[in-house]
Design an enzyme around this catalytic site. Structure first.
Site, PDB file in Angstrom:
ATOM      1  N   LYS A  71       0.894  -1.185  -0.097  1.00 60.14           N
ATOM      2  CA  LYS A  71      -0.097   0.122  -0.070  1.00 60.14           C
ATOM      3  C   LYS A  71       0.817   1.238   0.111  1.00 60.14           C
ATOM      4  O   LYS A  71       0.840   2.199  -0.678  1.00 60.14           O
ATOM      5  CB  LYS A  71      -1.037  -0.013   1.225  1.00 60.14           C
ATOM      6  CG  LYS A  71      -1.719   1.317   1.547  1.00 60.14           C
ATOM      7  CD  LYS A  71      -2.726   1.028   2.694  1.00 60.14           C
ATOM      8  CE  LYS A  71      -2.334   0.502   3.809  1.00 60.14           C
ATOM      9  NZ  LYS A  71      -1.484   1.329   4.401  1.00 60.14           N
ATOM     10  N   THR A  73       3.980   1.422  -0.650  1.00 61.75           N
ATOM     11  CA  THR A  73       4.801   1.428  -1.872  1.00 61.75           C
ATOM     12  C   THR A  73       4.171   2.024  -3.127  1.00 61.75           C
ATOM     13  O   THR A  73       4.487   2.747  -4.120  1.00 61.75           O
ATOM     14  CB  THR A  73       5.306   0.101  -2.362  1.00 61.75           C
ATOM     15  OG1 THR A  73       6.134  -0.296  -1.167  1.00 61.75           O
ATOM     16  CG2 THR A  73       6.117  -0.045  -3.440  1.00 61.75           C
ATOM     17  N   ARG A  94       2.056   8.710   7.005  1.00 59.31           N
ATOM     18  CA  ARG A  94       2.361   8.900   8.139  1.00 59.31           C
ATOM     19  C   ARG A  94       3.709   8.421   8.546  1.00 59.31           C
ATOM     20  O   ARG A  94       4.519   7.968   7.663  1.00 59.31           O
ATOM     21  CB  ARG A  94       1.511   7.735   9.179  1.00 59.31           C
ATOM     22  CG  ARG A  94      -0.081   7.971   8.975  1.00 59.31           C
ATOM     23  CD  ARG A  94      -0.717   6.710   9.384  1.00 59.31           C
ATOM     24  NE  ARG A  94      -0.423   5.558   8.502  1.00 59.31           N
ATOM     25  CZ  ARG A  94      -0.373   4.247   8.797  1.00 59.31           C
ATOM     26  NH1 ARG A  94      -0.931   3.936  10.250  1.00 59.31           N
ATOM     27  NH2 ARG A  94      -0.254   3.197   7.820  1.00 59.31           N
ATOM     28  N   LYS A 105       7.951  -5.894  11.125  1.00 61.11           N
ATOM     29  CA  LYS A 105       7.903  -4.959   9.715  1.00 61.11           C
ATOM     30  C   LYS A 105       9.399  -4.873   9.033  1.00 61.11           C
ATOM     31  O   LYS A 105       9.657  -5.014   8.029  1.00 61.11           O
ATOM     32  CB  LYS A 105       7.051  -3.994   9.507  1.00 61.11           C
ATOM     33  CG  LYS A 105       5.544  -4.502   9.788  1.00 61.11           C
ATOM     34  CD  LYS A 105       4.594  -3.238   9.590  1.00 61.11           C
ATOM     35  CE  LYS A 105       4.762  -2.344   8.539  1.00 61.11           C
ATOM     36  NZ  LYS A 105       3.701  -1.366   8.329  1.00 61.11           N
ATOM     37  N   ALA A 273      -3.575   1.769  12.579  1.00 70.23           N
ATOM     38  CA  ALA A 273      -5.023   1.790  12.261  1.00 70.23           C
ATOM     39  C   ALA A 273      -5.809   0.634  12.829  1.00 70.23           C
ATOM     40  O   ALA A 273      -7.088   0.675  12.934  1.00 70.23           O
ATOM     41  CB  ALA A 273      -5.571   1.478  10.699  1.00 70.23           C
ATOM     42  N   PHE A 301      -3.271  -0.081   7.370  1.00 71.43           N
ATOM     43  CA  PHE A 301      -4.127  -1.593   7.092  1.00 71.43           C
ATOM     44  C   PHE A 301      -4.996  -1.677   6.125  1.00 71.43           C
ATOM     45  O   PHE A 301      -4.974  -0.987   5.109  1.00 71.43           O
ATOM     46  CB  PHE A 301      -4.179  -1.983   8.468  1.00 71.43           C
ATOM     47  CG  PHE A 301      -3.280  -2.345   9.413  1.00 71.43           C
ATOM     48  CD1 PHE A 301      -2.027  -3.134   9.081  1.00 71.43           C
ATOM     49  CD2 PHE A 301      -3.096  -1.788  10.767  1.00 71.43           C
ATOM     50  CE1 PHE A 301      -1.041  -3.224  10.047  1.00 71.43           C
ATOM     51  CE2 PHE A 301      -1.913  -1.970  11.743  1.00 71.43           C
ATOM     52  CZ  PHE A 301      -1.346  -2.868  11.205  1.00 71.43           C
ATOM     53  N   PHE A 381       3.639  -8.829  -9.442  1.00 74.49           N
ATOM     54  CA  PHE A 381       4.713  -9.888  -9.148  1.00 74.49           C
ATOM     55  C   PHE A 381       5.062 -10.598 -10.591  1.00 74.49           C
ATOM     56  O   PHE A 381       4.291 -10.578 -11.167  1.00 74.49           O
ATOM     57  CB  PHE A 381       4.542 -10.628  -7.917  1.00 74.49           C
ATOM     58  CG  PHE A 381       4.466 -10.113  -6.811  1.00 74.49           C
ATOM     59  CD1 PHE A 381       5.508 -10.364  -5.872  1.00 74.49           C
ATOM     60  CD2 PHE A 381       3.505  -9.205  -6.338  1.00 74.49           C
ATOM     61  CE1 PHE A 381       5.540  -9.783  -4.520  1.00 74.49           C
ATOM     62  CE2 PHE A 381       3.581  -8.668  -4.998  1.00 74.49           C
ATOM     63  CZ  PHE A 381       4.578  -8.999  -4.121  1.00 74.49           C
ATOM     64  N   TRP A 409       7.183  -1.021  -7.496  1.00 76.52           N
ATOM     65  CA  TRP A 409       8.409  -1.569  -6.760  1.00 76.52           C
ATOM     66  C   TRP A 409       9.669  -1.628  -7.533  1.00 76.52           C
ATOM     67  O   TRP A 409      10.654  -1.245  -7.269  1.00 76.52           O
ATOM     68  CB  TRP A 409       8.097  -2.966  -6.073  1.00 76.52           C
ATOM     69  CG  TRP A 409       8.906  -3.315  -5.054  1.00 76.52           C
ATOM     70  CD1 TRP A 409       8.856  -3.164  -3.691  1.00 76.52           C
ATOM     71  CD2 TRP A 409      10.432  -3.971  -5.371  1.00 76.52           C
ATOM     72  NE1 TRP A 409      10.046  -3.631  -3.079  1.00 76.52           N
ATOM     73  CE2 TRP A 409      11.022  -4.219  -4.250  1.00 76.52           C
ATOM     74  CE3 TRP A 409      10.996  -4.365  -6.616  1.00 76.52           C
ATOM     75  CZ2 TRP A 409      12.229  -4.887  -3.834  1.00 76.52           C
ATOM     76  CZ3 TRP A 409      12.230  -4.903  -6.414  1.00 76.52           C
ATOM     77  CH2 TRP A 409      12.800  -5.327  -4.972  1.00 76.52           C
TER      78      TRP A 409
END
Length: 556
Positions: A71, A73, A94, A105, A273, A301, A381, A409
């Site tokens: 998200k 990214t 944020r 993470k 969140a 999230f 991907f 990405w």
């Protein structure tokens, strides 16, 4: 393949004053934190506050899975793509919490060639905003305990103290503690608790405050305890507001950094969140809207958490109206929702995709309830097959959502051109008629049940006796008309993280409820959600190091 931190460390950044100049910001309207970070001054806001607003795009996602969604990214890559198209755009994000950085993470600055930099600074101390919030929170706690120690003129009931200390770190051992041990001069013995800084009401207040006067008014309304007659005791009564505001003076101002492609990024505030309201600050978003033609922001999230709170809490309080929503998913995550093991997600499996896509379907339906145009994007991907991509595209379009692929990405802004064009087309051809999900006039229980049934898909809601009693007291104190901030696990639409896909007819249990009077919402805690996370068996901290040259490794 290079890691995110290696890509970020190889980036050649522009001085932040040059990034600011893209938005018409002068050096005098910046307070510099080195070459590549700056605070936006109050003088800047005074100059631009009457400018027309740009278009507001919210980026959200399906429920997170171990397969990854991307998200942030996507948000960063979309901003970079707008830049490549010659659009005046800014992203509003944020700030990351230290807890997840050292826990699971590892980092939260985007990924690959769609990142904000300086990445290490952002993921660690940044401009000190979180430290200021932690200090203000704990100053209030210290003044509360000192008031009791010095005679307790406010007649505070030590069994009804609700203000908790905080720390921006995952530390489960601090969830429940005893303080005041030792001699009489060491304080009154009582049970106390810690929460993570991002769950502090002061974090929520900072992110919702319009200016210093609003900040101080909100701080003053914080309820820290109840007296022996059951009346609320506030931070204003403890005379803590001025000192707390002094600690938060600089933290109140948004931060400016850049993406890998030098597009502007305003990064400010960081409530989770799942246990808080999950959005960056109102000041950051409103400033961005005055500076750019397009503002791309994200909420934490899945859409059942971050987007719901963005739309029902932040937009309601700040008068914001999003023009479009981008909903991020991956084929891998949808197959995971369809029952495929993480080790087998690279194999084509259209049947599992069809089974798991119901999670995406529910999020599309939920966002459409707010009457805002929805664009679904697949974070692609290399293992995604043509059949899988074609199925998701047809599925989304048949349900009234636009669709675009994203390769940010791997390719940065260039990989987001298709998505950027689809968002621009949506903004020009589809009208947003945004409205919140529920009315202010509903009771607290009616708001909780609306969210649980309409957004999560629950069949019913139950309340522990303590929660029911707390809600009755909150309404009796006059807070019945405020929005609700649901604390729920992020992995499932339900309050049971093991229920993947699209569970239906389940029961959501509210075990605790309390009023965040300064923030202006009621927090309802579901299931087993914790406001102080713990570290995993193998924390990310074990992989992080710094060399003699000062170069950090292992940070995502």
């Amino acid at each position: 393949m290079k890691t995110d931190i290696e890509i970020a460390q190889e980036a050649v950044m522009k001085p932040v004053k040059e990034v600011a100049a893209q938005l018409g910001i002068t050096e005098e309207e910046l307070d510099f934190y080195g070459k590549y970070k700056a605070k936006l001054t109050d003088e800047l806001w005074e100059r631009v506050k009457n400018n027309p607003d740009g278009r507001l795009v919210l980026v959200t996602a399906i429920n997170p899975t171990p397969a990854g969604e991307g998200k942030t990214t996507t948000t960063v890559g979309l901003g970079q793509a707008f830049g490549k198209l010659g659009k005046k755009a800014v992203i509003a994000l944020r700030e990351p919490s230290l807890g997840p950085c050292f826990g699971i993470k590892g980092g939260a600055a985007g990924g690959g060639y769609a990142q904000v930099v300086p990445m290490e600074d952002l993921n660690l101390h940044f401009t000190g905003d979180f430290h200021a919030i932690t200090s203000a929170n704990n100053l209030l706690a210290a003044m509360l305990d000192n008031h009791i120690q010095q005679g307790n003129a406010l007649r505070i009931d030590t069994k009804q103290i609700i203000w908790k200390r905080c720390l921006d770190m995952n530390d489960r051992a601090l969830r429940n503690i005893v303080i005041g041990m030792g001699k009489k001069a060491d304080g009154v013995v009582r049970e106390d608790h810690f929460i993570i800084t991002v769950a502090s009401e002061i974090m929520a207040i900072l992110c919702l405050a319009e200016n210093m006067n609003d900040l101080k008014a909100r701080l003053g309304r914080i309820i820290v305890a109840y007296d022996i007659d059951g009346n609320p005791v506030t931070a204003e009564q403890l005379k803590a507001v001025g000192a707390m505001a002094a600690l938060l003076k600089d933290a109140l101002r948004p931060n400016l950094i850049q993406t890998l492609e030098h597009t502007p990024a305003i990064v400010h505030g960081g409530p989770f969140a799942n246990i808080a309201h999950g959005c960056n600050s109102v000041r950051a978003t409103k400033t961005a809207l005055k500076l750019a033609d397009y503002v791309i922001t994200e909420a934490g999230f899945g859409a059942d958490l971050g987007a719901e709170k963005f739309l029902d809490i932040k937009c309601r309080m700040a008068g914001l109206k999003p023009d479009a929503v981008v909903l991020v998913a991956t084929v891998r995550a949808l197959k995971y929702n369809g029952g495929v093991a993480k080790t087998e997600l690279a194999e084509e499996n259209v049947e599992a995709l069809k089974k798991g896509i119901v999670n995406l379907e529910k999020h599309i339906e939920n966002l459409q309830k707010y009457k805002v145009p929805v664009v679904v994007t697949l974070n692609r991907f290399v293992t995604d097959s043509a059949a899988e991509l074609a199925y998701v595209k047809e599925f989304c379009e048949s349900r009234g959502a636009e669709f675009a692929l994203s390769d940010v990405w791997e390719h940065g802004g260039e990989g987001g051109i298709e998505l950027a064009n689809k968002v621009l087309e949506t903004l020009e051809t589809k009208e947003s008629r945004f409205e919140p999900l529920y009315a202010d006039e509903l009771s607290i229980c009616e708001k909780i049940e609306t969210i649980a049934k309409e957004i999560y898909g629950a069949g019913s809601v139950t309340y522990d006796p303590a929660a029911k009693k707390a809600i009755a007291k909150i309404e009796a104190m006059g807070f019945g008309n405020v929005p609700v901030c649901m604390a729920k696990n992020q992995y499932s639409l339900s309050d049971d993280q093991t229920k993947l896909g699209r569970p239906e007819g389940f029961t959501v249990n509210i075990r605790e409820a309390y009023i965040s009077a300064g923030a202006g919402f009621v927090v309802a805690i579901t299931g087993t959600i914790m406001t102080m996370p713990g570290l995993p068996k193998t924390p990310a901290a074990e992989r992080i190091d710094v060399g003699e040259d000062g170069k950090i490794t292992g940070l995502f």
